[in-house]
Write an enzyme that holds these catalytic residues in place. Structure first.
Site, PDB file in Angstrom:
ATOM      1  N   ALA A 257      43.140 -11.652  14.278  1.00 33.77           N
ATOM      2  CA  ALA A 257      43.137 -12.322  12.973  1.00 33.77           C
ATOM      3  C   ALA A 257      44.477 -12.388  12.257  1.00 33.77           C
ATOM      4  O   ALA A 257      44.655 -13.236  11.374  1.00 33.77           O
ATOM      5  CB  ALA A 257      42.127 -11.620  12.053  1.00 33.77           C
ATOM      6  N   PRO A 259      48.169 -13.203  10.963  1.00 31.06           N
ATOM      7  CA  PRO A 259      48.397 -12.544   9.672  1.00 31.06           C
ATOM      8  C   PRO A 259      47.341 -12.821   8.605  1.00 31.06           C
ATOM      9  O   PRO A 259      47.514 -12.430   7.463  1.00 31.06           O
ATOM     10  CB  PRO A 259      49.750 -13.107   9.244  1.00 31.06           C
ATOM     11  N   ASP A 304      41.523  -3.806  20.092  1.00 33.61           N
ATOM     12  CA  ASP A 304      41.725  -4.823  21.114  1.00 33.61           C
ATOM     13  C   ASP A 304      40.453  -5.664  21.243  1.00 33.61           C
ATOM     14  O   ASP A 304      39.379  -5.125  21.526  1.00 33.61           O
ATOM     15  CB  ASP A 304      42.058  -4.134  22.442  1.00 33.61           C
ATOM     16  N   CYS A 376      47.331 -21.959  19.852  1.00 42.38           N
ATOM     17  CA  CYS A 376      48.386 -22.855  19.363  1.00 42.38           C
ATOM     18  C   CYS A 376      49.249 -23.268  20.550  1.00 42.38           C
ATOM     19  O   CYS A 376      50.475 -23.221  20.501  1.00 42.38           O
ATOM     20  CB  CYS A 376      49.210 -22.206  18.254  1.00 42.38           C
TER      21      CYS A 376
END
Length: 423
Positions: A257, A259, A304, A376
């Site tokens: 998650a 920043p 993790d 991304c």
């Protein structure tokens, strides 16, 4: 501390700072980590150094080509090599001040390696000025120098996007746009556009949450930023919350998650019970900072995503956002150091990690629940290829939709796949 020979607001000091940052990246450190070097610098020096560093890193290949032609062998002293790259970038971007650039770069070189490379720096930069026309002519015939991407990266783009790869490369090499996400718990997009207009900032609404500024500005210039009215978030990144479509009362997991931009958007969208997870404790703290500014609340955990036994309480989630680690090839214009740091073998490593996370998180989703897989990246191995393989392994999963966003003038590059648990 600024050396006595260089004023804190001088070009020489900015070039020296840039050289040290570039040397750290060349040594394998991310630019984000290296930026600690600028702490305590006056704003003018910081801004000037960042301009040179980002410009130099975006011109991956071009500056390497020029140095290869101007020197008989690579320079082993990283900071001096960084200084040459910074000075060459400045010479190309500010051709009206070439003599000042050379003078200031030579003075800066006096602060490196006891000044033993001053003569070399002076000679290389003056050689560039003499040979500039022929160098630039030769540069056009070298694809790495021309397109400013590693060769393997260009080959992947050509295979994946035979009609669009040059547009992707051009977008990667340009400065990024600045887009905002309005916190609709504190006002409407229309309200915020009025605030921007009152501050003489031109912008336009994009979708239900987004605003794109005509010109980037520092965050402290944004009306109401510190009061939580708005966040800086790329328009492509804003798509995640819309695809997950949280509803009031849902139990939601935001894995990987930090920043916290997507975390906050989910919380702004609905009253949900959200767990924000990240493997990095320092980055996880940034989620808390983000939520405090926006006056939002979530459970935070360090762990993790591929090892749920270490952090999961055994209660299934209605929805999961799996914003997995990836090559970041879709956001390279914001993180131009990736061009220097990334290797083709990294793609396979990321793909293995992504598969582990998908397989580990899927059992945590309730039947009928929705998972949004996000990267991304623009590389198919991390995106559609990854989901294709997952659907072969997991018969109880159905792909509802997928979207590949490519870097362009309006947004960065992202991939989203919406998965439904049918058994």
């Amino acid at each position: 501390m600024v050396p006595a020979a260089l004023a804190p607001d001088s070009l020489g000091w900015s070039l020296l700072l840039a050289a040290r940052l570039l040397a750290r990246v060349d040594g394998g450190q991310s630019l984000t980590e290296a930026l600690v070097l600028l702490e305590g610098q006056i704003p003018a020096a910081r801004a000037a150094a960042l301009d040179v560093v980002y410009g130099s890193l975006r011109q991956f290949g071009r500056l390497e080509f020029l140095l290869g032609r101007l020197m008989t062998k690579p320079l082993s002293h990283r900071e001096t090599d960084g200084l040459l790259r910074a000075a060459l970038y400045r010479l190309e971007s500010r051709p009206e001040a070439v003599h000042t650039v050379v003078d200031q770069a030579v003075k800066a070189s006096g602060e490196l390696a006891s000044g033993v490379f001053k003569g070399l720096v002076n000679g290389v930069l003056r050689s560039y000025l003499r040979q500039c026309e022929s160098l630039l002519s030769a540069l056009a015939n070298d694809e790495v120098a021309r397109y400013q991407h590693p060769r393997w990266w260009l080959e992947r783009l050509r295979r994946g996007y035979p009609q669009q790869w040059e547009e992707i490369v051009a977008a990667d090499n340009a400065p990024p746009p600045m887009s905002l996400r309005v916190n609709r718990r504190k006002g409407t997009v229309a309200d915020y556009l009025e605030s921007l207009a009152s501050a003489s900032m031109s912008a336009q609404a994009v979708g239900d949450w987004g605003v794109r500024l005509e010109h980037p500005v520092p965050v402290d210039a944004l009306p109401g930023f510190f009061e939580g009215r708005v966040s800086v978030q790329d328009l492509g990144a804003q798509r995640a919350a819309a695809l997950l479509a949280p509803a009031n009362g849902m139990r939601v997991l935001d894995a990987c998650a930090a920043p916290g931009g997507k975390t906050a958007h989910l919380l702004e969208s609905a009253d949900i019970d959200l767990l924000a997870l990240d493997v990095d404790a320092a980055r996880a703290r940034r989620i808390g900072d983000t939520l405090r500014r926006l006056e939002l609340t979530a459970k935070l955990a360090v762990g993790d995503a591929a090892q749920p036994a270490d952090w999961w309480d055994g209660q299934v989630f209605d929805a999961i956002l799996a914003d997995v680690p990836c090559s970041a090839s879709g956001v390279v214009r914001r993180h131009p150091d990736i061009k220097s740091l990334r290797r083709e073998s990294d793609i396979r490593k990321f793909a293995r990690t992504q598969a582990l996370i998908l397989d580990a998180l899927w059992p945590l989703l309730k039947p009928g629940g929705r998972m949004v897989y996000a990267t991304c990246s623009v590389f198919a191995e991390e995106n559609a290829g990854q989901i294709d393989a997952f659907l072969v392994r997991e018969s109880g999963a159905r792909r509802i939709s997928q979207e590949q966003w490519l870097p362009c003038a309006a947004s960065d590059g992202f991939y989203y796949a919406v998965l439904e648990k049918i058994a």
